[in-house]
Motif scaffolding. Structure first.
Motif: not given
Length: 449
Positions: A92-95, A97-102, A185-187, A190-193
Motif C-alpha cells: 500500500p506504500d504508494i497509495y 502517499s497518494a492519500l497523504g497528498r490528497a 481526489s482524496y476519496r 482512499a478507495d485505491n488504498l
C-alpha cells in the motif's frame, strides 16, 4: 440313340426338374428367418442426451483493481472463507502517499477558502467606508463645495470597493470548488488504498490460486485486472451442457435429469434444468454463422445435493465430491407417456407409398387408386407376423426412449411384430413374404450380440 441312353437322359431331366422345383417351392415354403417381439403396454420416457462440464453455480473471480506486489496471502486453495475475510494484501506504500497528498490538497483548499472569506470581510468594510465617503462627496458637490474632480474621485473609489466585494465572493466560490475537487481526489486515493486489501465478497471455497506472495499484479479501474484466485460456492453444483438445436425445443425449465459423472462409475445423480440459453453458442463468437457449423445451445442442470450426500466426507462439508471441470453426461427427461402401446424401435422402418400399396389394398378390400407415376413419400410402418407371412402395417408413432417407441395407431395389443434381422426389416421384407421365426436360443444369442 439306344433305349438305355434315352432312359438315362429322361431320368436326369426328371431329377433336375425335381431339384429346381424343390429349390423354388421348398425355399419359399421355408422362408427367411426373422426374430419377433410382442406389442406391450409400457411407460415411455423421452430423453435428450448431452455432455458437458461440472461447475459451481456461483463462482467469483478475485482480480486486482490496483497494481503492486502481493505482501499478504492468508489463504490457500481449498480453504473455506466467509464474507469480508481478507484474501490478498497488496503493497500500500504508494497509495498511502497518494492519500497523504490528497489530504494536503484538501487542507490547502480549505485554507484558501478561509482566506477568501477574510478578504471578503475586508472588502465589505472598505466598500462601506467608500460608500459613505461617496454620499458625503455627492452632497458637497451638489452644494458646490467641492470640485468635479473630487466628486469623480469619490465615485471611482466607491465603484472599486464594490467590485472588490464581488471579486471576494467569486474567490470564495472558487475556493469551494477547489475543496470539492480536492475531496474527490482524496476519496479516490482512499478507495485505491482500500483496494490494496481484497476481501471475500461471499462465503465459499478457494477453488483456484494463481499468484504467490512477492509476485506483482496489474490492476486498473478501467478494466479487469489480473485474476488472483477464484472463490466458489461448492454447496450448489451444476452441469453446463451443449444441446443440439434439434433437441433444444424439447427441453424446458424444471425438467428432471439423470447425471452421470465420469469420475464416479456406476453412480447416477438427480438434477433439474435451471437455465436455457436463448442464443446459440457459435453466434456468441462469430458474427456470421456458416451453414456447416454445428448449432448448440447452453443448458445448465443443477445437481441435487440429496443425490450425492452419501459421497460427502465428514469434516469437509464445505467441499463437494465434484471438482469444477469434471466431465458429465446428462439425460434430460423431456416428456413421459404412461401405459401406452409400445414395440422395440428396431421393429419400425419406412417404406415408400408404392411399397405400402399392398397394405392399402388390404384395408380397402383389394382396391388401390394410387397413381404410380406420382412422387411417393416414405411412410412409417412395421411388419406383423400373420400365418407365417410378413404383413405390412402403416403406423403412427409417438414418444420413444432408448429401446421402445410408442404406437398411437396401426397396431393392437397382442400383435407380433418382426424386429430383426436389421437388413430384412429395413430393406428386404415385403408384404406377404414368407418368413420363419428363429428359435428362442438363436434369438437370445442375437440380442446379446
Amino acid at each position: 440313340m439306344s433305349k438305355t441312353v434315352k432312359i438315362i437322359l429322361i431320368s436326369l431331366g426328371v431329377i433336375i426338374l425335381i431339384a429346381v422345383l424343390a429349390a423354388v417351392f421348398g425355399g419359399k415354403r421355408k422362408g427367411v428367418e426373422v426374430s419377433t417381439d410382442n406389442t406391450s403396454i409400457r411407460t415411455i420416457t423421452e430423453t435428450v442426451s448431452a455432455s458437458g462440464k461440472i461447475q459451481p453455480e456461483v463462482e467469483v473471480m478475485i482480480s486486482a483493481e490496483v497494481s503492486g506486489l502481493i505482501l499478504d496471502l492468508p489463504v490457500k486453495e481449498g480453504d473455506l472463507v466467509g464474507p469480508g475475510d481478507l484474501l490478498v494484501g497488496i503493497n500500500p506504500d504508494i497509495y498511502q502517499s497518494a492519500l497523504g497528498r490528497a489530504q494536503a490538497a484538501v487542507n490547502t483548499s480549505r485554507s484558501t477558502l478561509a482566506s477568501s472569506k477574510a478578504r471578503k470581510l475586508q472588502s465589505e468594510a472598505q466598500f462601506l467606508a467608500a460608500e459613505r465617503s461617496f454620499e458625503r462627496s455627492q452632497q458637497l458637490f451638489e452644494q458646490g463645495a467641492i470640485s468635479q474632480a473630487d466628486y469623480d474621485q469619490a465615485l471611482s473609489n466607491f465603484e472599486v470597493s464594490k467590485a472588490e466585494v464581488e471579486a471576494a465572493e467569486q474567490s470564495i466560490k472558487s475556493a469551494q470548488f477547489s475543496i470539492a475537487s480536492a475531496e474527490a481526489s482524496y476519496r479516490e486515493a482512499a478507495d485505491n488504498l482500500k483496494r490494496t486489501e481484497l476481501k471475500a465478497p461471499m462465503g465459499g471455497t478457494v477453488t483456484a490460486l494463481t499468484k504467490e506472495v512477492g509476485e506483482a499484479v496489474l490492476g486498473t479501474s478501467m478494466m479487469q485486472g489480473e485474476t488472483i484466485m477464484k472463490v466458489s460456492d461448492l454447496s450448489s453444483m451444476e452441469v453446463n451442457v451443449e444441446v443440439n438445436e434439434s433437441d433444444i425445443v424439447l427441453v424446458s425449465l424444471g425438467d428432471t435429469a439423470i447425471v452421470e459423472v465420469d469420475a464416479y462409475i456406476d453412480e447416477e445423480f438427480k438434477g433439474v434444468v435451471t437455465e436455457i440459453s436463448n442464443t446459440a453458442l457459435n453466434s456468441l463468437t462469430s458474427s456470421a454463422l456458416s451453414m456447416d457449423q454445428v448449432t448448440n445451445f447452453s443448458v445448465k442442470v443443477r445437481i441435487l445435493p440429496s443425490s450425492y450426500k452419501h459421497l460427502m466426507k465428514e469434516g469437509e462439508e464445505h467441499l463437494s465430491p465434484f471438482r469444477p471441470g469434471m466431465s458429465a453426461t446428462v439425460e434430460i427427461m423431456t416428456d413421459k407417456a404412461e401405459d401406452v402401446l409400445a414395440i422395440p424401435i428396431k421393429a419400425v422402418t419406412t417404406r415408400s407409398d408404392t411399397a405400402s400399396n399392398a397394405y392399402s389394398q388390404y384395408i380397402n378390400g383389394g382396391n388401390d387408386d394410387s397413381d404410380d407415376d406420382e412422387d411417393k413419400e416414405d411412410l412409417t410402418c412395421v411388419f406383423v407376423l400373420e400365418n407365417g407371412q410378413s404383413m405390412i402395417r402403416v403406423v403412427e408413432t409417438g414418444l420413444q426412449d432408448s429401446k421402445y417407441i410408442e404406437i398411437i395407431n396401426g397396431l393392437e395389443d397382442g400383435d407380433v411384430v418382426i424386429s430383426g434381422p436389421y437388413k430384412e426389416v429395413s430393406e428386404n421384407l415385403k408384404n406377404g413374404k414368407r418368413v420363419k421365426v428363429k428359435d428362442s436360443d438363436a434369438k437370445d444369442e442375437e440380442s446379446e450380440e
